[in-house]
Design a protein around this motif. Sequence first.
Motif, PDB file in Angstrom:
ATOM      1  N   THR A 102      55.146  17.045  -3.631  1.00 52.09           N
ATOM      2  CA  THR A 102      54.356  17.277  -4.685  1.00 52.09           C
ATOM      3  C   THR A 102      53.223  18.476  -4.070  1.00 52.09           C
ATOM      4  O   THR A 102      52.623  17.884  -2.944  1.00 52.09           O
ATOM      5  CB  THR A 102      53.305  15.949  -4.930  1.00 52.09           C
ATOM      6  OG1 THR A 102      54.213  15.084  -5.385  1.00 52.09           O
ATOM      7  CG2 THR A 102      52.192  16.237  -5.838  1.00 52.09           C
ATOM      8  N   TYR A 116      64.091  12.206  -2.438  1.00 51.09           N
ATOM      9  CA  TYR A 116      62.910  12.949  -1.823  1.00 51.09           C
ATOM     10  C   TYR A 116      62.030  13.482  -2.869  1.00 51.09           C
ATOM     11  O   TYR A 116      62.338  13.878  -3.981  1.00 51.09           O
ATOM     12  CB  TYR A 116      63.397  13.925  -1.231  1.00 51.09           C
ATOM     13  CG  TYR A 116      62.351  15.059  -0.633  1.00 51.09           C
ATOM     14  CD1 TYR A 116      61.338  14.782   0.594  1.00 51.09           C
ATOM     15  CD2 TYR A 116      62.343  16.405  -1.079  1.00 51.09           C
ATOM     16  CE1 TYR A 116      60.713  15.693   0.870  1.00 51.09           C
ATOM     17  CE2 TYR A 116      61.416  17.277  -0.547  1.00 51.09           C
ATOM     18  CZ  TYR A 116      60.657  16.952   0.530  1.00 51.09           C
ATOM     19  OH  TYR A 116      59.701  17.856   0.788  1.00 51.09           O
ATOM     20  N   ASP A 117      60.754  12.980  -3.000  1.00 54.34           N
ATOM     21  CA  ASP A 117      59.654  13.174  -4.108  1.00 54.34           C
ATOM     22  C   ASP A 117      58.765  14.146  -3.343  1.00 54.34           C
ATOM     23  O   ASP A 117      57.910  13.790  -2.614  1.00 54.34           O
ATOM     24  CB  ASP A 117      59.095  12.113  -4.754  1.00 54.34           C
ATOM     25  CG  ASP A 117      58.057  12.414  -5.531  1.00 54.34           C
ATOM     26  OD1 ASP A 117      57.799  13.559  -5.987  1.00 54.34           O
ATOM     27  OD2 ASP A 117      57.410  11.452  -6.372  1.00 54.34           O
ATOM     28  N   HIS A 154      55.413  17.133  -9.557  1.00 51.94           N
ATOM     29  CA  HIS A 154      56.373  16.385  -8.722  1.00 51.94           C
ATOM     30  C   HIS A 154      57.738  17.020  -8.881  1.00 51.94           C
ATOM     31  O   HIS A 154      58.437  17.437 -10.080  1.00 51.94           O
ATOM     32  CB  HIS A 154      56.447  14.874  -9.213  1.00 51.94           C
ATOM     33  CG  HIS A 154      55.245  13.919  -8.821  1.00 51.94           C
ATOM     34  ND1 HIS A 154      55.316  13.354  -7.787  1.00 51.94           N
ATOM     35  CD2 HIS A 154      54.011  13.964  -9.323  1.00 51.94           C
ATOM     36  CE1 HIS A 154      54.072  12.723  -7.550  1.00 51.94           C
ATOM     37  NE2 HIS A 154      53.344  13.046  -8.690  1.00 51.94           N
ATOM     38  N   LEU A 181      61.616  16.054  -7.402  1.00 50.88           N
ATOM     39  CA  LEU A 181      62.701  15.262  -7.062  1.00 50.88           C
ATOM     40  C   LEU A 181      63.924  16.106  -6.654  1.00 50.88           C
ATOM     41  O   LEU A 181      64.449  17.014  -7.177  1.00 50.88           O
ATOM     42  CB  LEU A 181      62.977  14.127  -8.078  1.00 50.88           C
ATOM     43  CG  LEU A 181      61.797  13.317  -8.823  1.00 50.88           C
ATOM     44  CD1 LEU A 181      62.382  12.093  -9.812  1.00 50.88           C
ATOM     45  CD2 LEU A 181      61.264  12.496  -7.466  1.00 50.88           C
ATOM     46  N   TYR A 225      54.937  14.442   0.599  1.00 51.14           N
ATOM     47  CA  TYR A 225      56.330  13.887  -0.073  1.00 51.14           C
ATOM     48  C   TYR A 225      56.283  12.502   0.388  1.00 51.14           C
ATOM     49  O   TYR A 225      55.713  11.998   1.205  1.00 51.14           O
ATOM     50  CB  TYR A 225      57.430  14.764   0.844  1.00 51.14           C
ATOM     51  CG  TYR A 225      57.540  14.289   2.230  1.00 51.14           C
ATOM     52  CD1 TYR A 225      58.735  13.299   2.509  1.00 51.14           C
ATOM     53  CD2 TYR A 225      57.051  14.984   3.147  1.00 51.14           C
ATOM     54  CE1 TYR A 225      58.812  13.087   3.809  1.00 51.14           C
ATOM     55  CE2 TYR A 225      57.162  14.717   4.313  1.00 51.14           C
ATOM     56  CZ  TYR A 225      58.249  13.805   4.870  1.00 51.14           C
ATOM     57  OH  TYR A 225      58.413  13.323   6.176  1.00 51.14           O
TER      58      TYR A 225
END
Length: 144
Positions: A100, A97-98, A115, A117, A90
């Motif tokens: 994956t 906050y992303d 991804h 978000l 992340y």
Amino acid sequence: MKNFILKTFVLFACLQFSSPLFSQNDTISNVQQLDLQNKLDGMWQMCNADSTVNYSNGLVSYKIYSKGTYALAKVIKDSNNIALSFFGVYSLENDIYDETPTYTTPNVSSVSGKHFLFKLKIDNDYLVITGINNGFNELWKRVK
């Protein structure tokens, strides 16, 4: 000529003294980012809006964060076996906050590499995650 030198000096002084101010703002932002990440690190349990444990379909969800990585596991309440899990990386940019997922169990492999978000807010022992262009709106309570 004297006015030109004076104006040049004033311009130089403004640029010289404003530069540390801009970098200081960047530093404050980096410090705030690090503080948010430090607050995020740890183990969390998904809750209902009234902050009781969420046992959706007999499963309870746990999420663990550590220095840019995370793991999520949905555990079967009665047996403590893991029904599904994934983990990944992340990133934080301000309060965005992303997340994956990079590794998953077969039943959730469709999320691998995507991804997701979120807006992120930490309030004492609660983590509020609000999806951006996704339907994941979650409340988590820190596990002590």
